[in-house]
Scaffold this motif. Structure first.
Motif, PDB file in Angstrom:
ATOM      1  N   MET A 143       0.798  -1.275   0.010  1.00  0.00           N
ATOM      2  CA  MET A 143       0.207   0.129   0.043  1.00  0.00           C
ATOM      3  C   MET A 143       0.549   1.255   0.029  1.00  0.00           C
ATOM      4  O   MET A 143       1.883   1.530   0.771  1.00  0.00           O
ATOM      5  N   LYS A 144       0.490   2.143  -0.851  1.00  0.00           N
ATOM      6  CA  LYS A 144       1.317   3.486  -0.939  1.00  0.00           C
ATOM      7  C   LYS A 144       0.299   4.442  -0.332  1.00  0.00           C
ATOM      8  O   LYS A 144      -0.779   4.617  -0.750  1.00  0.00           O
ATOM      9  N   ASP A 145       0.984   5.314   0.640  1.00  0.00           N
ATOM     10  CA  ASP A 145       0.507   6.238   0.971  1.00  0.00           C
ATOM     11  C   ASP A 145       0.275   7.750  -0.090  1.00  0.00           C
ATOM     12  O   ASP A 145       1.435   8.177  -0.342  1.00  0.00           O
ATOM     13  N   PRO A 146      -0.823   8.065  -0.342  1.00  0.00           N
ATOM     14  CA  PRO A 146      -0.722   9.254  -1.344  1.00  0.00           C
ATOM     15  C   PRO A 146      -0.038  10.617  -1.117  1.00  0.00           C
ATOM     16  O   PRO A 146       0.560  10.948  -1.686  1.00  0.00           O
ATOM     17  N   MET A 147      -0.259  10.934   0.288  1.00  0.00           N
ATOM     18  CA  MET A 147       0.437  11.882   0.861  1.00  0.00           C
ATOM     19  C   MET A 147       2.237  12.064   0.674  1.00  0.00           C
ATOM     20  O   MET A 147       2.942  12.821   0.131  1.00  0.00           O
ATOM     21  N   GLU A 148       2.375  10.902   1.132  1.00  0.00           N
ATOM     22  CA  GLU A 148       4.061  10.394   0.895  1.00  0.00           C
ATOM     23  C   GLU A 148       4.505  10.452  -0.466  1.00  0.00           C
ATOM     24  O   GLU A 148       5.378  10.850  -0.922  1.00  0.00           O
ATOM     25  N   LEU A 149       3.487   9.750  -1.490  1.00  0.00           N
ATOM     26  CA  LEU A 149       4.122   9.527  -2.707  1.00  0.00           C
ATOM     27  C   LEU A 149       3.955  11.086  -3.592  1.00  0.00           C
ATOM     28  O   LEU A 149       4.936  11.327  -4.209  1.00  0.00           O
ATOM     29  N   ALA A 150       2.978  12.012  -3.061  1.00  0.00           N
ATOM     30  CA  ALA A 150       2.795  13.277  -3.615  1.00  0.00           C
ATOM     31  C   ALA A 150       4.010  14.032  -2.994  1.00  0.00           C
ATOM     32  O   ALA A 150       4.631  14.807  -4.114  1.00  0.00           O
ATOM     33  N   ARG A 151       4.487  14.035  -1.908  1.00  0.00           N
ATOM     34  CA  ARG A 151       5.786  14.390  -1.364  1.00  0.00           C
ATOM     35  C   ARG A 151       6.984  14.197  -2.343  1.00  0.00           C
ATOM     36  O   ARG A 151       7.991  14.977  -2.695  1.00  0.00           O
ATOM     37  N   LEU A 152       7.249  12.823  -2.380  1.00  0.00           N
ATOM     38  CA  LEU A 152       8.449  12.234  -3.089  1.00  0.00           C
ATOM     39  C   LEU A 152       8.361  12.736  -4.528  1.00  0.00           C
ATOM     40  O   LEU A 152       9.599  13.156  -5.090  1.00  0.00           O
ATOM     41  N   ARG A 153       7.166  12.866  -5.070  1.00  0.00           N
ATOM     42  CA  ARG A 153       7.212  13.481  -6.450  1.00  0.00           C
ATOM     43  C   ARG A 153       7.191  14.883  -6.602  1.00  0.00           C
ATOM     44  O   ARG A 153       7.246  15.334  -7.733  1.00  0.00           O
ATOM     45  N   GLY A 154       7.159  15.586  -5.493  1.00  0.00           N
ATOM     46  CA  GLY A 154       7.026  17.168  -5.533  1.00  0.00           C
ATOM     47  C   GLY A 154       5.740  17.799  -6.103  1.00  0.00           C
ATOM     48  O   GLY A 154       5.591  18.824  -6.828  1.00  0.00           O
ATOM     49  N   LYS A 155       4.617  16.956  -5.894  1.00  0.00           N
ATOM     50  CA  LYS A 155       3.411  17.476  -6.515  1.00  0.00           C
ATOM     51  C   LYS A 155       2.383  17.303  -5.395  1.00  0.00           C
ATOM     52  O   LYS A 155       2.402  17.144  -4.281  1.00  0.00           O
ATOM     53  N   GLN A 156       1.028  18.006  -5.832  1.00  0.00           N
ATOM     54  CA  GLN A 156       0.248  18.070  -4.882  1.00  0.00           C
ATOM     55  C   GLN A 156      -0.735  16.560  -4.950  1.00  0.00           C
ATOM     56  O   GLN A 156      -0.932  15.993  -6.005  1.00  0.00           O
ATOM     57  N   VAL A 157      -1.604  16.424  -3.918  1.00  0.00           N
ATOM     58  CA  VAL A 157      -2.099  15.116  -3.910  1.00  0.00           C
ATOM     59  C   VAL A 157      -3.334  15.126  -5.017  1.00  0.00           C
ATOM     60  O   VAL A 157      -3.475  13.954  -5.592  1.00  0.00           O
TER      61      VAL A 157
END
Length: 160
Positions: A143-157
């Protein structure tokens, strides 16, 4: 990982096992147990002993040492995925508010222990409780946390 305070345990299966020795058969019990705080932490363990309560106690101790954290969004899963272990496959889909836990046996116990209120699941392949629990945990670990994924990619959720 620090242990959460209020862990609830649930026995998934108790199996009677025997060992054949020179004098006959040695009977013992194997217990599969899930523990969780219903707030994103869950673990499973197995215990084996001559008596059922002792096997369950050992399973609970093993489960507490095996806790994982699962990212939840509004009491459901962030995204759909399939967990795999051996011949067992578990399909897990997020569901809308009010759907409830649509899951069978071992998967239901894991979902309730982790604190998921709305989810749809389907067990594909092996229905063996051990394989199903391990496949469910495989899926929850992916499971990927959307908040963490957005932070890693430098984008908004919202962009994801």
């Amino acid at each position: 990982m620090r242990q959460p305070k209020h862990l609830k345990d649930q026995v998934i299966s108790i199996n009677r096992v025997t060992k054949v020795v020179k004098g006959g058969k040695n009977l013992s019990f194997a217990a599969l147990v899930v523990v969780g705080d219903e707030a994103g932490h869950v673990g499973f363990g197995t215990g084996k002993a001559r008596e059922v309560p002792l096997a369950i106690k050992k399973g609970i101790e093993a489960a507490k040492k095996n806790l994982i954290r699962v990212p939840l969004i509004n009491n459901t899963l962030p995204h759909q995925l399939i967990g795999r272990f051996g011949a067992g496959r578990v399909l897990m889909k997020p569901a809308s508010e009010g759907t409830g836990v649509i899951a069978g046996g071992a998967v239901r116990a894991v979902m309730q222990a982790v604190g998921v209120r709305d989810v749809r699941t389907k067990v594909l392949g092996s229905a063996n409780p051990h394989n199903v629990v391990r496949a469910t945990f495989d899926g929850l670990l992916k499971m990927k946390d959307p908040m963490e994924l957005a932070r890693l990619r430098g984008k908004q959720v919202e962009e994801l």
